[in-house]
Design an enzyme around this catalytic site. Structure first.
Site, short mmCIF file in Angstrom:
data_model
loop_
_atom_site.label_atom_id
_atom_site.label_comp_id
_atom_site.label_asym_id
_atom_site.label_seq_id
_atom_site.Cartn_x
_atom_site.Cartn_y
_atom_site.Cartn_z
N ARG A 87 0.83 -1.21 0.00
CA ARG A 87 0.00 0.00 0.00
C ARG A 87 0.86 1.25 0.00
O ARG A 87 0.55 2.25 -0.62
CB ARG A 87 -0.95 -0.01 1.19
CG ARG A 87 -2.22 -0.83 0.86
CD ARG A 87 -3.23 -0.74 1.96
NE ARG A 87 -2.60 -1.15 3.19
CZ ARG A 87 -2.97 -0.76 4.40
NH1 ARG A 87 -3.97 0.06 4.53
NH2 ARG A 87 -2.36 -1.21 5.48
N LYS A 126 9.51 -3.88 17.66
CA LYS A 126 9.00 -2.56 17.22
C LYS A 126 10.16 -1.83 16.55
O LYS A 126 11.28 -1.82 17.07
CB LYS A 126 8.55 -1.74 18.43
CG LYS A 126 7.14 -2.02 18.89
CD LYS A 126 6.04 -1.47 17.99
CE LYS A 126 5.80 0.00 18.09
NZ LYS A 126 5.19 0.42 19.33
N HIS A 127 9.89 -1.21 15.43
CA HIS A 127 10.90 -0.40 14.73
C HIS A 127 12.23 -1.14 14.59
O HIS A 127 13.29 -0.60 14.87
CB HIS A 127 11.08 0.95 15.41
CG HIS A 127 9.85 1.78 15.33
ND1 HIS A 127 9.47 2.43 14.19
CD2 HIS A 127 8.87 2.00 16.24
CE1 HIS A 127 8.32 3.04 14.40
NE2 HIS A 127 7.93 2.78 15.63
N ASN A 149 24.58 1.28 18.52
CA ASN A 149 25.31 0.53 19.55
C ASN A 149 24.31 -0.10 20.51
O ASN A 149 23.50 0.62 21.08
CB ASN A 149 26.20 1.47 20.36
CG ASN A 149 27.43 1.90 19.59
OD1 ASN A 149 27.98 1.15 18.81
ND2 ASN A 149 27.86 3.13 19.82
N HIS A 174 23.56 -2.68 11.62
CA HIS A 174 23.25 -1.32 11.15
C HIS A 174 21.96 -1.28 10.37
O HIS A 174 21.50 -2.29 9.89
CB HIS A 174 24.40 -0.83 10.26
CG HIS A 174 25.59 -0.43 11.07
ND1 HIS A 174 26.40 -1.36 11.68
CD2 HIS A 174 26.07 0.77 11.41
CE1 HIS A 174 27.36 -0.73 12.35
NE2 HIS A 174 27.17 0.57 12.20
#
Ligand code: 93A
Length: 538
Positions: A211, A273-274, A415, A538
């Site tokens: 979407r 989350k994230h 980190n 990263h």
């Protein structure tokens, strides 16, 4: 109408049955040397290609089907009178179907010790040419490059007398994709062998439009990696809920990798989350693991992605009552749990991944940067060595908890620092983590320990243990483990850990100030292990 079919296959799987089916439908069969021999041995009538072309197969088979009587028969536009006139003038008979699969180039070059000559001989020229001719003329010709399609085609021919437009279109796209993949395999091999160049060959297809991307104003697509097996998100079956969003893919993949890292010794739950696990725990039961993972950060768990290594049961489903989550990814769902969760929300995405316990089917990860692609080996393993560097020994009983703590750290953006605790025998929980900070001390002081305090205050209020909060805090923090994804550049991290009563630390080590870090740990009676393995993410 299919009147004439040309069969020329290296992989002869299913060809006899297919040809027999065509014969029963009165379709004339033309075939090349080895294929013809096999069909005749099975009692199927076939015309040799050489009879059609008027030329023998020559130059060791390099030239068999490369002839206008073959390619004219395939490419001739049936509805074009001049094409049809020319075909008649040159005695070119139409060919309505080809079943071709190619010399096994990829298999040949993946064999150990293969030489260039052998590889070159396995470059198929006539086969791809026929596939491309037939695929170009898909409005009249059916092109079959995959034995898996024989059954469907025979079924259609038997029931309708034709191969439908839709099937021919699908077959044509498949044939062009097949020849493109085939040529890119040749490119990869020859670039390396002749030019010493490394070509990155990626095989992603079946793009699904999402979407939107990371944000609403970004367009996005998910492409599946072709042929990938095992526990991949692209192999998960969605049982319920809205389609996955871009961020869902990213977070669910993190959750999946986190749980795979933890393993399947006990039920385990990751809450993401994230792109960071905010909750992670193992338990004697799934609901126990879920409860503890949730306690890791109940605020962040709102709108999260949950992944587990265990079939999702009713008790765990009921735990989620009144809690908003985006996705549950599990090896399976118990029937009543599935019904309950479906009822809970129309949007909740339920993903079933039965291959959960298999190994990942890929050795590499990729990251696009503007103008280039980075490829690296997957980060496999937790530590290279287990070296206690302090005067106070690092107890062996802390090893399993420490490994769990490194797993949590590995999945957390650098980190990163994670704190983990054994809340009952053999069951672990991530107390808190510090992620994504350019400064490691901030990950410890401002994030991990601050967050741990908040969470433990909440649990203290709920469980009301018979001690002051400070005593409760110390009883837990002095038994927990702190893992750092990279070495400590200075001893400040150790000092902050001590301020929070932490006694066990794991780090890869390797800083020029390791001595200073170790001296401070000794002074503060902290025991520390160096693992020799950094886990930047990263
Ligand atoms: O060497 S080729 O590139 N030259 C050709 O003219 C040709 N035509 C078909 N290889 C050619 N083929 C390939 O032969 C087909 O793609 C198939 O893989 C194989 C089947 O040969 P046989 O029927 O002799 O086993």
């Amino acid at each position: 109408m299919v009147k004439r079919a040309l069969l020329s296959v290296s992989d002869k799987t299913g060809i006899v049955e297919f040809a027999r089916g065509l014969e029963q439908l009165n379709i004339e069969i033309i075939s090349t040397g080895g294929t013809a021999r096999m069909l005749r041995d099975a009692g199927i009538e076939t015309t040799d290609v050489s009879e059609v072309t008027g030329f023998p197969e020559m130059m060791g088979g390099r030239v068999k089907t490369l002839h206008p009587r073959i390619h004219g028969g395939l490419l001739c536009l049936r509805e074009d009178a001049s094409h049809m006139g020319e075909a008649e003038k040159e005695s070119i008979e139409l060919i309505d179907m080809v079943a071709v699969n190619l010399y096994p180039f990829e298999i040949t070059v993946s064999k150990e010790g293969v030489n260039l000559e052998e590889a070159i001989e396995n470059i198929d020229i006539g086969g791809p040419t026929m596939l491309r001719s037939a695929a170009k003329n898909y409005s009249s010709v059916a092109v079959v490059c995959d034995p898996d399609d024989y059954g469907h085609i025979l079924k259609e021919l038997r029931s309708t007398g034709i191969v439908s437009d839709q099937t021919r279109e699908g077959l044509a796209v498949k044939a062009f994709r097949h020849t493109a993949d085939y040529d890119s395999t040749i490119d990869t091999y020859l670039s390396k062998t002749l030019l010493g160049e490394d070509v990155l060959r990626m095989n992603f297809t079946d793009g699904v439009k999402l979407r939107y991307g990371e944000n609403w104003h970004q367009e996005a697509t998910f492409y599946r990696e072709k042929g990938i097996e095992g526990p991949a998100l692209s192999n998960a079956k969605q049982l319920h809920g809205k389609e996955l969003s871009y961020n869902n893919y990213v977070d669910a993949d993190n959750a999946l990798q986190t749980i795979k890292e933890v393993g399947n010794k006990k039920p385990a739950v990751a809450i993401v989350k994230h792109n960071n696990p905010c909750g992670l725990a193992t338990g004697n039961t799934l609901s126990e693991a879920l409860q503890h993972a949730w306690d890791g950060d109940p605020i962040s768990a709102f709108g999260s992605i949950i992944c587990t290594n265990t079939v999702f049961d009713m008790e765990s489903a009921e735990f989620l009552k009144g809690k908003f989550v985006e996705i549950i990814l599990a090896p399976g769902f118990e029937h009543n749990a599935l019904e309950y969760l479906k009822e809970k929300s129309a949007n909740l995405r339920l993903l079933e991944l039965p291959q959960f316990n298999e190994s990942f089917d890929t050795d590499s990860t990729y990251k696009y940067v503007i103008g280039g692609m980075l490829k690296q080996q997957r980060n496999i393993g937790l530590y290279e060595k287990w070296e206690c560097v302090t005067d106070t020994p690092y107890p062996e009983e802390k090893r399993e908890l420490s490994e769990f703590c490194i797993c949590a750290c590995k999945s957390t953006k650098s980190n990163s620092v994670t704190l983990a605790y054994e809340y009952s025998e053999g069951c672990f929980v991530m107390l808190a983590m510090g992620a994504g900070q350019p400064n490691r001390v901030d990950s410890i002081r401002k994030l991990a320990t601050t967050k741990a305090r908040e969470n433990l205050e909440m649990i203290y209020e709920r469980e009301k243990p018979d001690m002051s909060f400070e005593e409760y805090w110390e009883s837990i923090l002095s038994e927990c483990v702190m893992a750092s994804d990279a070495f400590f550049p200075f001893d400040d991290s150790i000092i902050h850990a001590d301020e929070s009563k932490i006694k066990y630390i794991i780090s890869p080590g390797g800083s020029i100030r390791d001595d200073e870090v170790i001296t401070t740990a000794n002074r503060l009676d902290i025991s520390m292990v160096f693992t020799g393995m950094r886990h930047f993410l990263h």
